[in-house]
Structures are given as structure tokens and as C-alpha cells.
Motif scaffolding. Structure first.
Motif, short mmCIF file in Angstrom:
data_model
loop_
_atom_site.label_atom_id
_atom_site.label_comp_id
_atom_site.label_asym_id
_atom_site.label_seq_id
_atom_site.Cartn_x
_atom_site.Cartn_y
_atom_site.Cartn_z
N UNK A 45 -24.80 -0.80 14.09
CA UNK A 45 -25.77 -1.79 13.61
C UNK A 45 -27.09 -1.17 13.16
N UNK A 46 -27.40 0.06 13.63
CA UNK A 46 -28.60 0.77 13.20
C UNK A 46 -28.40 2.25 13.51
N UNK A 47 -29.41 3.04 13.23
CA UNK A 47 -29.28 4.50 13.39
C UNK A 47 -29.78 4.99 14.74
N UNK A 48 -30.05 4.08 15.68
CA UNK A 48 -30.63 4.51 16.96
C UNK A 48 -29.58 4.80 18.02
N UNK B 237 -24.83 8.21 16.87
CA UNK B 237 -25.18 8.34 15.46
C UNK B 237 -26.46 9.16 15.29
N UNK B 238 -27.45 8.87 16.12
CA UNK B 238 -28.75 9.55 15.99
C UNK B 238 -28.63 11.05 16.20
N UNK B 239 -27.65 11.48 16.98
CA UNK B 239 -27.50 12.91 17.25
C UNK B 239 -27.18 13.72 16.00
N UNK B 240 -26.72 13.04 14.96
CA UNK B 240 -26.39 13.75 13.71
C UNK B 240 -27.60 13.94 12.81
N UNK B 241 -28.73 13.40 13.22
CA UNK B 241 -29.91 13.45 12.35
C UNK B 241 -30.34 14.89 12.04
N UNK B 242 -30.03 15.80 12.93
CA UNK B 242 -30.45 17.19 12.71
C UNK B 242 -29.45 18.04 11.95
N UNK B 243 -28.30 17.46 11.56
CA UNK B 243 -27.30 18.26 10.85
C UNK B 243 -27.81 18.62 9.46
N UNK B 244 -27.73 19.89 9.07
CA UNK B 244 -28.17 20.28 7.72
C UNK B 244 -27.40 19.52 6.63
N UNK B 245 -28.13 19.00 5.65
CA UNK B 245 -27.51 18.31 4.52
C UNK B 245 -27.16 16.87 4.78
N UNK B 246 -27.51 16.36 5.98
CA UNK B 246 -27.13 15.00 6.36
C UNK B 246 -28.37 14.14 6.61
N UNK B 247 -28.40 12.97 5.97
CA UNK B 247 -29.47 11.99 6.22
C UNK B 247 -28.86 10.75 6.85
N UNK B 248 -29.63 10.03 7.62
CA UNK B 248 -29.19 8.78 8.22
C UNK B 248 -29.88 7.60 7.56
N UNK B 249 -29.13 6.54 7.34
CA UNK B 249 -29.70 5.29 6.85
C UNK B 249 -29.04 4.15 7.61
N UNK B 250 -29.46 2.92 7.32
CA UNK B 250 -28.89 1.76 8.02
C UNK B 250 -28.24 0.82 7.01
N UNK B 251 -27.09 0.25 7.42
CA UNK B 251 -26.35 -0.63 6.52
C UNK B 251 -27.08 -1.94 6.26
N UNK B 252 -27.80 -2.44 7.25
CA UNK B 252 -28.52 -3.70 7.07
C UNK B 252 -27.61 -4.92 7.21
#
Length: 201
Positions: A60-63, A67-82
Motif C-alpha cells: 500500500x506504500x513504501x514504508x 519494501x523500504x529495505x530496497x531503497x538503498x539498492x544501486x539503480x533502484x528507486x521506490x515509489x507508491x502505487x496510490x
């Protein structure tokens, strides 16, 4: 060389929220554990394809920690579906990235959708308006676009065997040229578990 953005649509792998149709076979915890495994595999293959930016589009969100643990992966951004149905969420994610070039979108349900399939899809998208990897259940495991095509996402009977057929009708009506790569199984129902790679269960 033109880069291709890949969006990975993913639900937080929490019990009772992800892969709920597998709960009768695996239990809520088992279904969530498999969802986490599918998510990791999808991200590894997407990054290995090395096509360009990768957007993990979260529900439901990036928190959620998984899911949040992937925020530091090189080349990867997190967004939310809404908000909205699946079509509205997909259209919104495409609209965010299409101004920057061609975009592929996958879920996490098809473990056979590997880096090689992603590269083939990106290559096909250079000469057509859209590319698909159909799923054996009548849906699709990947969609790629070079331009906005909101008609592909409105009024579709999502999570049914009619998705790909309805999408083909919309492609024809919009005059969009598309290619379909070889169909792949996805893992939605207990009967689909036979398609898991060896050692995953």
C-alpha cells in the motif's frame, strides 16, 4: 543508447495482504514468504537486465520494511502505487516515466520472467508501440510502451482470463502496433505452484 525504465509493481509481502489466493495451499505466512521470495527474484532479474532506471512501485506504500529495505539498492528507486484500481495505478506509473523514454512494467508473479526476457522485450519495443509477455492464465506478465496509451488500462476486467484478450482489442482500436513474446506462467492460484523453480517450496 536509449535507456529503458522498468517498473516493478509490488505488494508488501505481509500475511493476509500478498498472494491471498495461495493461502488455502500455503497458509497466510507461507503465502507472504513466497511473495517476499518472488519480489527479491523479480528485483534481482530486473537489475541484472541493466536496461536503465528501476522503479519499485509499492502498495500500500513504501514504508513496509520488506519494501523500504530496497531503497538503498544501486539503480533502484521506490515509489507508491496510490489509489484506484490496478489499471489506474498502472497508467499513473507509466505517465510518470514515459516522458523520459520507453518503459517496461512487470509484477512479481512470474519467476520465469528473467533478465533475458526483459532484454528481449526492450529490444522489441524499439520497433513497435507496445510489447507484452502474455501469461498462461489469460493475463500478461509484462507490458512495455513507448507512448502513453490510457485506453489500455480503463475498463479492463483485471485478474480474469480476459485481460490479454481485452487488451488486444484496445490495441487494435487505438491503432497501436504490438508484439507478444512467448507466454509464461504466473503464480496466483494453488495449481500454479507446479511452475515454481525447483527448491522454492
Amino acid at each position: 543508447m536509449t535507456t529503458t525504465t522498468t517498473i516493478v509493481m509490488a505488494k508488501a509481502p505481509q500475511p493476509g495482504y500478498a498472494k491471498t489466493r495461495l493461502i488455502p495451499a500455503l497458509g497466510a505466512d507461507g503465502a507472504a514468504a513466497l511473495a517476499a521470495c518472488l519480489l527479491e527474484h523479480a528485483l534481482e532479474q530486473t537489475l541484472a537486465a541493466a536496461l536503465g532506471p528501476v522503479d519499485l512501485c509499492c502498495a500500500p506504500d513504501a514504508t513496509h520494511p520488506a519494501l523500504a529495505r530496497h531503497a538503498g539498492w544501486p539503480g533502484l528507486a521506490l515509489s507508491e502505487q496510490g489509489d484506484g484500481d490496478l489499471g489506474a495505478r498502472m497508467a499513473r506509473a507509466f505517465a510518470r516515466w514515459l516522458p523520459h523514454g520507453p518503459v517496461l512494467m512487470t509484477g512479481t508473479d512470474a519467476p520465469a520472467l528473467d533478465a533475458a526476457v526483459l532484454r528481449n522485450a526492450a529490444a522489441a519495443l524499439r520497433t513497435v508501440d507496445a510489447v507484452f509477455v502474455p501469461a498462461l492464465d489469460g493475463g500478461y506478465a509484462l507490458i512495455g510502451l513507448r507512448q502513453p496509451a490510457p485506453a489500455l488500462f480503463a475498463g479492463v476486467a483485471w485478474s480474469t482470463a480476459q485481460v490479454m484478450a481485452q487488451t488486444r482489442e484496445r490495441l487494435a482500436a487505438a491503432g497501436l502496433r504490438h508484439v507478444e513474446l512467448a507466454p509464461l506462467p504466473d503464480i496466483d492460484e494453488p495449481a500454479d505452484l507446479v511452475h515454481l523453480p525447483p527448491g522454492w517450496r
